[in-house]
Design an enzyme around this catalytic site. Sequence first.
Site, PDB file in Angstrom:
ATOM      1  N   ARG A 129       0.815  -1.230   0.000  1.00 29.47           N
ATOM      2  CA  ARG A 129       0.000   0.000   0.000  1.00 29.47           C
ATOM      3  C   ARG A 129       0.841   1.270   0.000  1.00 29.47           C
ATOM      4  O   ARG A 129       0.426   2.321   0.473  1.00 29.47           O
ATOM      5  CB  ARG A 129      -0.973   0.034   1.177  1.00 29.47           C
ATOM      6  N   LYS A 151       3.895  11.907 -10.842  1.00 31.30           N
ATOM      7  CA  LYS A 151       3.042  11.099 -11.725  1.00 31.30           C
ATOM      8  C   LYS A 151       3.771   9.796 -12.014  1.00 31.30           C
ATOM      9  O   LYS A 151       4.926   9.809 -12.448  1.00 31.30           O
ATOM     10  CB  LYS A 151       2.795  11.830 -13.050  1.00 31.30           C
ATOM     11  N   GLU A 193      11.888  19.036 -23.918  1.00 33.95           N
ATOM     12  CA  GLU A 193      11.158  19.341 -22.679  1.00 33.95           C
ATOM     13  C   GLU A 193      11.775  20.563 -21.970  1.00 33.95           C
ATOM     14  O   GLU A 193      11.077  21.316 -21.311  1.00 33.95           O
ATOM     15  CB  GLU A 193      11.161  18.127 -21.734  1.00 33.95           C
ATOM     16  N   LYS A 235       8.965  23.466 -12.968  1.00 37.06           N
ATOM     17  CA  LYS A 235       8.029  22.365 -12.745  1.00 37.06           C
ATOM     18  C   LYS A 235       7.615  22.310 -11.281  1.00 37.06           C
ATOM     19  O   LYS A 235       6.438  22.127 -10.956  1.00 37.06           O
ATOM     20  CB  LYS A 235       8.630  21.027 -13.185  1.00 37.06           C
ATOM     21  N   GLU A 245      -3.180  18.206 -11.003  1.00 34.40           N
ATOM     22  CA  GLU A 245      -3.615  18.686 -12.322  1.00 34.40           C
ATOM     23  C   GLU A 245      -5.100  19.017 -12.398  1.00 34.40           C
ATOM     24  O   GLU A 245      -5.829  18.525 -13.257  1.00 34.40           O
ATOM     25  CB  GLU A 245      -3.214  17.683 -13.411  1.00 34.40           C
ATOM     26  N   ARG A 249      -1.405  22.832 -13.866  1.00 33.09           N
ATOM     27  CA  ARG A 249      -0.383  21.814 -14.203  1.00 33.09           C
ATOM     28  C   ARG A 249      -0.504  21.358 -15.658  1.00 33.09           C
ATOM     29  O   ARG A 249       0.473  20.911 -16.257  1.00 33.09           O
ATOM     30  CB  ARG A 249      -0.488  20.624 -13.233  1.00 33.09           C
ATOM     31  N   ASN A 253       1.725  20.261 -20.347  1.00 28.76           N
ATOM     32  CA  ASN A 253       1.420  19.402 -21.489  1.00 28.76           C
ATOM     33  C   ASN A 253       1.513  20.148 -22.816  1.00 28.76           C
ATOM     34  O   ASN A 253       1.046  19.639 -23.838  1.00 28.76           O
ATOM     35  CB  ASN A 253       0.019  18.799 -21.344  1.00 28.76           C
ATOM     36  N   HIS A 256       1.902  18.237 -25.970  1.00 27.74           N
ATOM     37  CA  HIS A 256       1.772  16.811 -25.675  1.00 27.74           C
ATOM     38  C   HIS A 256       0.542  16.149 -26.301  1.00 27.74           C
ATOM     39  O   HIS A 256       0.578  14.962 -26.594  1.00 27.74           O
ATOM     40  CB  HIS A 256       1.770  16.571 -24.160  1.00 27.74           C
ATOM     41  N   HIS A 260       1.380  13.057 -28.320  1.00 25.06           N
ATOM     42  CA  HIS A 260       0.912  11.712 -27.970  1.00 25.06           C
ATOM     43  C   HIS A 260       0.217  11.046 -29.154  1.00 25.06           C
ATOM     44  O   HIS A 260       0.342   9.834 -29.363  1.00 25.06           O
ATOM     45  CB  HIS A 260      -0.045  11.769 -26.768  1.00 25.06           C
ATOM     46  N   HIS A 274       9.527  10.224 -27.415  1.00 27.67           N
ATOM     47  CA  HIS A 274       8.546  11.092 -26.753  1.00 27.67           C
ATOM     48  C   HIS A 274       8.883  12.582 -26.954  1.00 27.67           C
ATOM     49  O   HIS A 274       8.048  13.374 -27.378  1.00 27.67           O
ATOM     50  CB  HIS A 274       8.494  10.734 -25.264  1.00 27.67           C
TER      51      HIS A 274
END
Length: 376
Positions: A129, A151, A193, A235, A245, A249, A253, A256, A260, A274
């Site tokens: 957990r 993330k 990035e 960041k 987010e 936030r 992206n 992105h 993506h 990426h």
Amino acid sequence: MSNEPSPGIEVVDVDLGERSYKVLIGGGLVGRAGALIAQYVGKGRAFVVTDANVGAQHLAALSQSLESAGGLRGAVTLPAGEATKRFDQLTELCGYILDAGVERGDLVVALGGGVIGDIAGFAAAIVRRGVRFVQIPTSLLAQVDSSVGGKTGINTPQGKNLVGAFHQPSLVLADTDVLSTLPDREMRAGYAEVAKYGLLGDAAFYGWLEDNAGHVLTRRDDAVRYAVRRSVAMKAAIVARDETEQGERALLNLGHTFGHALEAWTGYSQRLLHGEGVSIGMCLAYRLSEARGICPPQTAARVSAHLKAAGLPTRISDVDAETPPDSDEFVRLMGQDKKVRDGQLTFILARQIGEAFITREISKDDVTAFLAGEIG
Ligand code: NAD
């Protein structure tokens, strides 16, 4: 023990209340990881997760340092590459961690790029957990982006990063020396990035990058350290204001949603990394902003000129593929992105360099028409 870092080490604080942590940036951190973890995180034995490429270069130094400090429960080397971020690898990884006897007070240490950080972080979020974890990002992309912010996750056949959890690391050690073994193409992809931070929120940093991209890409120590520190600081500030987010936030992206879709279209293969998808995506975001009169003429040209000079792709036609997707297919692929709400796409557009904003006001028809023009 003093909480002051050594000279030559830069520190960025990620301010998240009881989940706050530090990002240390500088040379030689892998070899000192054991002592630094003991200093900043406290007791606990470590279990290291790495990939074959990174492990071959840097695992021995890390293991030695961890052993001499607090103890090592074990290490596992996963296959390198995006395909590792999937359920069966996660299942195996959780098994390795449990078999090694990792307890609640221990830590998982992710030594690698964004792939290892994402899957190891997710495993740390769910075994027993949740156990603490430390990120030791080894790609430029991971140092400036994926290792900070909590993330974690894996891909599924439905799309990228659709299964995961927010789980903040307890410490991030961005060792700029390890970038010496990173392949140049990966360095350039990570640079996309870095440029993203200038484009989304800091025009002065973007100007600095226009003058210094060459020094960053050839890994001149002071230039790399400044680029990583400025990116991480931006960041960290955004994550501190919007950890999960709910709003701001999403600015991270920039490029992105388009990127993506391109990654999905090329099957997440070596045909498009990426960061390369992000580079094209940022150019598309600026061209769309310009086409709609949101940002001044020539802004998009300035963006693509810089990314191109850094050796990055800037157009859909730069992707190595036999046939480009048609614009309807492209929009369908964008719809798989997590940034879709009530079927409406969220875009990050820009008013100028250094000023991005979030909008849901662009209709599917308008994007389809824009992309049809781009695909040509
Ligand atoms: P990656 O982890 O696949 O690393 C790229 C390649 O470089 C791999 O082959 C790896 O083995 C190699 N490598 C890494 N460091 C090296 C080193 N120092 N020496 C030699 N080889 C090295 O990919 P990446 O570009 O680091 O990260 C991309 C991943 O990050 C994607 O899965 C993406 O979804 C994820 N990501 C996550 C976040 C987040 O917030 N969690 C943000 C951005 C991207």
